[in-house]
Scaffold this motif. Structure first.
Motif, short mmCIF file in Angstrom:
data_model
loop_
_atom_site.label_atom_id
_atom_site.label_comp_id
_atom_site.label_asym_id
_atom_site.label_seq_id
_atom_site.Cartn_x
_atom_site.Cartn_y
_atom_site.Cartn_z
N ALA A 3 0.84 -1.20 0.00
CA ALA A 3 0.00 0.00 0.00
C ALA A 3 0.88 1.24 0.00
O ALA A 3 1.98 1.24 0.53
N LEU A 4 0.35 2.29 -0.63
CA LEU A 4 1.03 3.58 -0.66
C LEU A 4 -0.02 4.66 -0.49
O LEU A 4 -0.90 4.80 -1.34
N TYR A 5 0.04 5.35 0.61
CA TYR A 5 -0.92 6.41 0.89
C TYR A 5 -0.18 7.65 1.34
O TYR A 5 0.80 7.56 2.08
N ALA A 6 -0.65 8.80 0.90
CA ALA A 6 -0.13 10.08 1.38
C ALA A 6 -1.30 10.83 2.01
O ALA A 6 -2.42 10.80 1.50
N GLY A 7 -1.02 11.49 3.12
CA GLY A 7 -2.06 12.28 3.78
C GLY A 7 -2.54 13.39 2.86
O GLY A 7 -1.80 13.85 1.97
N PRO A 8 -3.77 13.83 3.03
CA PRO A 8 -4.33 14.86 2.15
C PRO A 8 -3.45 16.10 2.00
O PRO A 8 -3.35 16.66 0.91
N SER A 9 -2.79 16.51 3.06
CA SER A 9 -1.97 17.72 2.98
C SER A 9 -0.69 17.50 2.17
O SER A 9 -0.02 18.45 1.77
N LEU A 10 -0.34 16.23 1.91
CA LEU A 10 0.88 15.91 1.16
C LEU A 10 0.63 15.60 -0.31
O LEU A 10 1.57 15.50 -1.08
N ILE A 11 -0.64 15.47 -0.70
CA ILE A 11 -0.96 15.18 -2.09
C ILE A 11 -0.51 16.35 -2.95
O ILE A 11 -0.76 17.52 -2.64
N GLY A 12 0.22 16.03 -4.00
CA GLY A 12 0.72 17.05 -4.92
C GLY A 12 2.08 17.60 -4.56
O GLY A 12 2.61 18.45 -5.26
N THR A 13 2.68 17.10 -3.48
CA THR A 13 3.99 17.61 -3.05
C THR A 13 5.15 16.81 -3.64
O THR A 13 6.29 17.21 -3.50
N GLY A 16 4.57 11.12 -2.82
CA GLY A 16 4.11 9.83 -3.35
C GLY A 16 5.02 9.34 -4.46
O GLY A 16 5.40 8.17 -4.49
N ARG A 17 5.40 10.23 -5.35
CA ARG A 17 6.32 9.86 -6.45
C ARG A 17 7.66 9.41 -5.89
O ARG A 17 8.24 8.43 -6.34
N ALA A 18 8.17 10.13 -4.88
CA ALA A 18 9.46 9.77 -4.27
C ALA A 18 9.38 8.40 -3.60
O ALA A 18 10.30 7.59 -3.74
#
Length: 80
Positions: A3-13, A16-18
């Motif tokens: 699984a790979l999840y990013a918190g809402p405040s981290l989306i677009g930063t 996730g790609r890193a």
């Protein structure tokens, strides 16, 4: 990768790609040549994320049960 999840405040930063690139590097170091993952069918944001990272749906589908609710998932794959 389970699984790979990013918190809402981290989306677009780019976090996730890193993280995904770190998983790819780890897999390549162990001589894997293919990555498979499952994504919720209705999660269009996640599906776009993986597609931009070179993954493609391969036609496999399954339904998982979470807290008594059946949730359809689609399998994605990418060569490393």
């Amino acid at each position: 990768m389970y699984a790979l999840y990013a918190g809402p405040s981290l989306i677009g930063t780019g976090i996730g790609r890193a993280l995904l690139e770190a998983v790819h590097a780890h897999a390549r170091a162990r001589r894997f040549d293919l990555m498979l993952l499952w994504v919720l069918d209705a999660n269009t944001r996640a599906r776009r994320f993986y597609e931009k990272a070179g993954y493609a749906a391969d036609g496999a589908v399954r339904t998982e049960e979470y807290d008594g609710v059946s949730v359809p998932e689609v399998r994605y794959r990418r060569a490393l």
